[in-house]
Design a protein around this motif. Sequence first.
Motif, PDB file in Angstrom:
ATOM      1  N   ALA A 223       0.831  -1.212   0.000  1.00  0.00           N
ATOM      2  CA  ALA A 223       0.000   0.000   0.000  1.00  0.00           C
ATOM      3  C   ALA A 223       0.864   1.260   0.000  1.00  0.00           C
ATOM      4  CB  ALA A 223      -0.923  -0.012   1.209  1.00  0.00           C
ATOM      5  N   ASP A 226       1.942   2.710  -3.480  1.00  0.00           N
ATOM      6  CA  ASP A 226       0.972   3.272  -4.425  1.00  0.00           C
ATOM      7  C   ASP A 226      -0.017   4.164  -3.654  1.00  0.00           C
ATOM      8  OD1 ASP A 226      -1.492   3.512  -5.946  1.00  0.00           O
ATOM      9  OD2 ASP A 226      -0.661   2.008  -7.300  1.00  0.00           O
ATOM     10  N   SER A 228      -2.920   5.504  -4.368  1.00  0.00           N
ATOM     11  CA  SER A 228      -4.354   5.160  -4.378  1.00  0.00           C
ATOM     12  C   SER A 228      -4.627   3.983  -3.443  1.00  0.00           C
ATOM     13  CB  SER A 228      -4.820   4.831  -5.797  1.00  0.00           C
ATOM     14  OG  SER A 228      -4.080   3.734  -6.285  1.00  0.00           O
ATOM     15  N   LEU A 229      -3.635   3.062  -3.327  1.00  0.00           N
ATOM     16  CA  LEU A 229      -3.813   1.920  -2.414  1.00  0.00           C
ATOM     17  C   LEU A 229      -3.681   2.375  -0.967  1.00  0.00           C
ATOM     18  CD1 LEU A 229      -2.019  -1.205  -3.925  1.00  0.00           C
ATOM     19  CD2 LEU A 229      -4.325  -0.404  -4.265  1.00  0.00           C
ATOM     20  N   LYS A 232      -7.024   3.488   0.130  1.00  0.00           N
ATOM     21  CA  LYS A 232      -7.943   2.353   0.344  1.00  0.00           C
ATOM     22  C   LYS A 232      -7.591   1.623   1.641  1.00  0.00           C
ATOM     23  CE  LYS A 232      -9.646  -0.301  -3.022  1.00  0.00           C
ATOM     24  NZ  LYS A 232      -9.765  -1.161  -4.198  1.00  0.00           N
ATOM     25  N   TYR A 233      -6.283   1.464   1.842  1.00  0.00           N
ATOM     26  CA  TYR A 233      -5.795   0.724   3.020  1.00  0.00           C
ATOM     27  C   TYR A 233      -6.191   1.468   4.307  1.00  0.00           C
ATOM     28  CZ  TYR A 233      -2.480  -1.332   6.341  1.00  0.00           C
ATOM     29  OH  TYR A 233      -1.916  -1.947   7.442  1.00  0.00           O
ATOM     30  N   LEU A 239      -8.039  -4.852  -0.431  1.00  0.00           N
ATOM     31  CA  LEU A 239      -7.171  -4.688  -1.603  1.00  0.00           C
ATOM     32  C   LEU A 239      -7.147  -6.005  -2.373  1.00  0.00           C
ATOM     33  CD1 LEU A 239      -4.108  -2.751  -0.102  1.00  0.00           C
ATOM     34  CD2 LEU A 239      -6.177  -1.829  -1.083  1.00  0.00           C
ATOM     35  N   GLU A 243      -4.476  -5.716  -7.550  1.00  0.00           N
ATOM     36  CA  GLU A 243      -3.973  -4.393  -7.130  1.00  0.00           C
ATOM     37  C   GLU A 243      -2.629  -4.527  -6.412  1.00  0.00           C
ATOM     38  OE1 GLU A 243      -7.884  -1.596  -6.283  1.00  0.00           O
ATOM     39  OE2 GLU A 243      -7.411  -3.167  -4.832  1.00  0.00           O
ATOM     40  N   LEU A 244      -2.537  -5.534  -5.550  1.00  0.00           N
ATOM     41  CA  LEU A 244      -1.286  -5.746  -4.807  1.00  0.00           C
ATOM     42  C   LEU A 244      -0.144  -6.077  -5.761  1.00  0.00           C
ATOM     43  CD1 LEU A 244      -2.650  -7.835  -1.797  1.00  0.00           C
ATOM     44  CD2 LEU A 244      -1.743  -5.513  -1.685  1.00  0.00           C
ATOM     45  N   ALA A 247       1.005  -2.996  -7.628  1.00  0.00           N
ATOM     46  CA  ALA A 247       1.816  -2.106  -6.782  1.00  0.00           C
ATOM     47  C   ALA A 247       3.217  -2.680  -6.597  1.00  0.00           C
ATOM     48  CB  ALA A 247       1.135  -1.922  -5.426  1.00  0.00           C
TER      49      ALA A 247
END
Length: 704
Positions: A223, A226, A228-229, A232-233, A239, A243-244, A247
């Motif tokens: 997270a 990135d 944006s992550l 979210k995190y 996630l 997505e992971l 990243a």
Amino acid sequence: MTHTTMKQIRNIGICAHIDAGKTTVTERVLYYTGKSYKMGEVHEGTAVMDFLVEEQERGITIQSAATTCPWTLDGQDYKINLIDTPGHVDFTVEVERSLRVLDGAVAVFDGKEGVEAQSETVWHQADRYDVPRLCFINKMDKIGADFEYSIKSIRDRLGANVIPVQMPIGAADTFEGIIDLLLMKAFYFDSSELGAIVEEREIPGELRERAEELRHDLIEQAAELDDSLTEKYLNDEELTVAELKAALRRGTIERRCYPGLVGSALKYIGVQRLLNAVIEYLPSPLEVKDVTGTHPRDHEKHLTRSKDADAPASALVFKVVSDAHGDLTYMRVYSGTIKKGSRLLNPSNNRKENIARIFEMHAKERIPLDEAHSGNIVAVIGPKNTITGETLCDTNDPILLERMTFPEPVISMSIEPKTTDDKRKLGEALVTIRREDPSFRSFFDEETGQTIIEGMGELHLEIIKNKLIRDMKVGVNVGTPRVTYRETITGKAEEVRGKFVKQTGGRGQYGDCVITVEPCTKQQAEEEELKFTDSVAFVNKIVGGAIPKEYIGSVEAGVREAARSGILGGYHLINVKVTLLDGSTHSVDSSQVAFEQAGALAMREACTKAGLCLLEPIMKVSITTPDEYLGSVTGDITSRRGHIVDMEQRSNTRIVTAEVPLSEMFGYATTLRSLTQGRASSTMEPETFRQLPAKLTKGILASV
């Protein structure tokens, strides 16, 4: 070639400390990608990549071989160009030249030892070339293997942000599979089927909690890579695996993180998952920066080449191998398309080279191609005047890609042909070896009538000797290895004149120059942005045309020749800055030869005035020894004029790092074995050159 196909290429190398299991990993990769039908073993001397007799005898990789292998992931076909690199320090040039053309690498670590001395060297070499890496903790089946310790040693000793994406199921005798922390699944490998059958199961109950912890760390670290992550995190949103992975891929390519994987190549565990990770996290040629270079005739003019197939062609030669059917020249194509039957320019020597044939290589087999596109690694037959590190490019649009720098040799040996026929063969053989191996040097000593060969260590010279006698069938008598000393100046000498005047019937010779010499290190030269060729910087400060432009290069050539042939004892003079201040010319008698002589005379006199001393090569020695022999090992190092730099405790063994003069280290491996009943091991690499004590200098100069 479309961008989609370029997207499916991975140019990778496998690099590691000697004995970390690198070649075994490579063998498994070749087997699983369908490139070899029989699994080769290093310890049985049947490894596919190690096809030289020397390699099979020693169980080490000497020459980096390039191999293309296919891999399919999620229904998509990929092409992996794999370069096998040696871990032994005597072949550091092989590692350098491979790293220069790679887009990514797999760093292999021994699961018991973690980061070893040579792993650090290779890691820093990869840093220098900005190569993204995966970390593969191998040999998890070994007694004493410890995954968490290995990961910690990578973080502590290399300062690398390694993020485990897998963890082992068991260790040593109980090691039987791996847990994928992204998918949260366990994978078991059937060794009776050479690991080709992989079974997916639920995570064993007793490992569930630790896997959850590591996955939590993984999500947290991914997270951070990135923005944006991160958001979210922080908002506690789920996630996804995709997505992971995205990243982690971005972080790996930008060298902000290094995914950590685990397995045992010997026991067939984890290699297929490693190949998947190569595709998932390491960059394609599209994702690395466009290659840059300079204009061959104007080094101040910087050029960039796009990766497009239609761009002007450019390629870097990273290996030349002599072959019965013609020399094989391995190259990485950086831009454009190279076609069979075309001609390319070598901007280093301004010669045109024919590309007669192009091959995709697999260890010993070769597949003929009609053309090679940007992003590919191929071998060609045709070039006659191109050596490792040189560029081949479009004849109408030349570019000189950045050259590789090769370390100075530290050891030499005399060699004499047995017969007149051998003398001729020796001359040809030495040229061939030099083309293949730029860290090897040879020259003829007029005084003794001997040929002197120079290399990076005892093993390096021994292999060259065996190559001459066994492979090239040259009859030679060989002397004992000797240390290659260097000379340098101890002070500064200002405004020293070198004047060369010769009057013989008819036209005479007249050259006159004034120089200043002072000590200068590589770092100082870089800070002052000086060209530091062969460890000598030359600065031209002539004003008002006291020496015409066309003679300044001649003065520099004379200065460099004097440095090469040495002043005190005939050893190469290094770490000197020479400033050309003044001079005079004769309208009729001045010539390039005269100014070359004047430059050499001025250099010899100025250096003598500045004060000269001898430098000896100092080696960085890393010794792994059981505790009970520590006293004997350190005492022996001290008796060799060495000093201990660092000492580290690992369970019941000590890792001693010391700096010792090379002259004191001949036959050290044998002494170490007898001191420790064969239980200690050591590695050695060139560290620096330091001033030789005065009492030893006298003895060395007396023997010259």
